[in-house]
Design a protein around this motif. Structure first.
Motif, PDB file in Angstrom:
ATOM      1  N   GLN A   6       0.981  -1.127  -0.163  1.00 20.00           N
ATOM      2  CA  GLN A   6      -0.080  -0.049   0.105  1.00 20.00           C
ATOM      3  C   GLN A   6       1.000   1.277  -0.098  1.00 20.00           C
ATOM      4  N   LEU A  51       9.794   5.215  -9.582  1.00 26.67           N
ATOM      5  CA  LEU A  51       8.900   6.138 -10.078  1.00 26.67           C
ATOM      6  C   LEU A  51       8.942   6.637 -11.601  1.00 26.67           C
ATOM      7  N   ARG A  75       0.339  11.162 -14.018  1.00 26.89           N
ATOM      8  CA  ARG A  75       0.466   9.528 -14.047  1.00 26.89           C
ATOM      9  C   ARG A  75       1.601   9.006 -13.865  1.00 26.89           C
ATOM     10  N   TRP A  76       2.069   7.994 -13.056  1.00 27.54           N
ATOM     11  CA  TRP A  76       3.215   7.246 -12.933  1.00 27.54           C
ATOM     12  C   TRP A  76       3.186   5.888 -13.043  1.00 27.54           C
ATOM     13  N   ARG A  77       4.466   5.365 -13.516  1.00 23.02           N
ATOM     14  CA  ARG A  77       4.533   3.716 -13.316  1.00 23.02           C
ATOM     15  C   ARG A  77       5.487   3.553 -12.077  1.00 23.02           C
ATOM     16  N   LEU A  78       5.122   2.489 -11.418  1.00 24.02           N
ATOM     17  CA  LEU A  78       5.580   2.361 -10.047  1.00 24.02           C
ATOM     18  C   LEU A  78       6.120   1.139 -10.024  1.00 24.02           C
ATOM     19  N   ASP A 120       0.235   1.070 -12.065  1.00 21.09           N
ATOM     20  CA  ASP A 120       0.113   2.465 -12.649  1.00 21.09           C
ATOM     21  C   ASP A 120      -0.553   3.324 -11.599  1.00 21.09           C
ATOM     22  N   TRP A 121      -0.190   4.530 -11.360  1.00 23.14           N
ATOM     23  CA  TRP A 121      -0.529   5.292 -10.284  1.00 23.14           C
ATOM     24  C   TRP A 121      -1.216   6.656 -10.726  1.00 23.14           C
ATOM     25  N   VAL A 174      -1.738  10.007  -9.325  1.00 20.07           N
ATOM     26  CA  VAL A 174      -1.480  10.831  -8.030  1.00 20.07           C
ATOM     27  C   VAL A 174      -2.497  11.467  -7.888  1.00 20.07           C
ATOM     28  N   LEU A 201      -2.174   3.742  -3.426  1.00 13.58           N
ATOM     29  CA  LEU A 201      -1.969   2.684  -4.460  1.00 13.58           C
ATOM     30  C   LEU A 201      -2.169   1.457  -3.599  1.00 13.58           C
ATOM     31  N   LEU A 246      -1.012  -2.514  -4.404  1.00 12.00           N
ATOM     32  CA  LEU A 246      -0.382  -3.269  -5.358  1.00 12.00           C
ATOM     33  C   LEU A 246      -0.494  -4.748  -4.754  1.00 12.00           C
ATOM     34  N   LYS A 282      -3.206  -5.000  -7.890  1.00 10.02           N
ATOM     35  CA  LYS A 282      -4.683  -4.408  -8.142  1.00 10.02           C
ATOM     36  C   LYS A 282      -5.409  -5.688  -8.492  1.00 10.02           C
TER      37      LYS A 282
END
Length: 168
Positions: free
Chosen positions: A76, A105, A138-141, A155-156, A158, A164, A166, A168
């Motif tokens: 989380q 990120l 938008r960000w890829r985490l 994908d987040w 924000v 977020l 994970l 999902k």
């Protein structure tokens, strides 16, 4: 009676038609220079020099995702100002959590905005780290252990969800 009633002729630059005809090509030349300046100043962040090696390594990354699923890992991710906190839980009994986590990120279009954080374990299953720059959009985490044995990704967005979960 021969009367000459013609008016005196104006020079070419006093007429509007030559200027209207020259305006189109002049605008195209200016737009070309603006495009050239933008192309030279911007970074081609989506182009990778070692794309072939990255393609070969895709099997290793999917194995790391599967390892996280086997361990039953859930994360989380919470954002609070310039601090990022991750609560990591293992669903499989006897799984020891690492002391530090690596969190990447990645911006989807601008690689210059990417950040890599080392999250330190605070207490129990809570990790925290400080951001270099604030996040929005938008960000890829990607969260992984130091040994790179497992990985959680997602994908987040924000601005819509400051928390977020994970996977999902």
């Amino acid at each position: 009676m021969n009367e000459n009633t013609s008016s005196p002729s104006l020079p070419w630059y006093r007429h509007r038609w030559p200027w209207l005809l020259m305006a189109g090509p002049a605008i195209v030349v200016v737009a070309g220079f603006v495009t050239l300046v933008l192309a030279l100043r911007s970074n081609d962040g989506l182009v990778s020099d070692d794309y072939y090696k990255q393609g070969l390594g895709i099997n290793q990354t999917t194995a790391r995702d599967q390892a996280a699923a086997r361990l039953g890992l859930q994360a989380q991710v919470m954002l609070g100002g310039h601090e990022l906190r991750v609560m990591l839980r293992a669903g499989q009994a006897g799984t020891t959590l690492p002391e530090t986590l690596s969190l990447r990120l990645m911006h989807p279009t601008r690689s210059g905005e990417d950040q890599v954080l080392t999250l330190q374990r605070q207490a129990g299953d809570l990790y925290s780290g400080r951001l270099e720059r604030p996040l929005s959009g938008r960000w890829r985490l990607s969260i992984e252990d130091d040994g790179r044995m497992w990985r959680l990704t997602g994908d987040w967005l924000v601005d819509k969800a400051p928390v977020l979960v994970l996977p999902k």
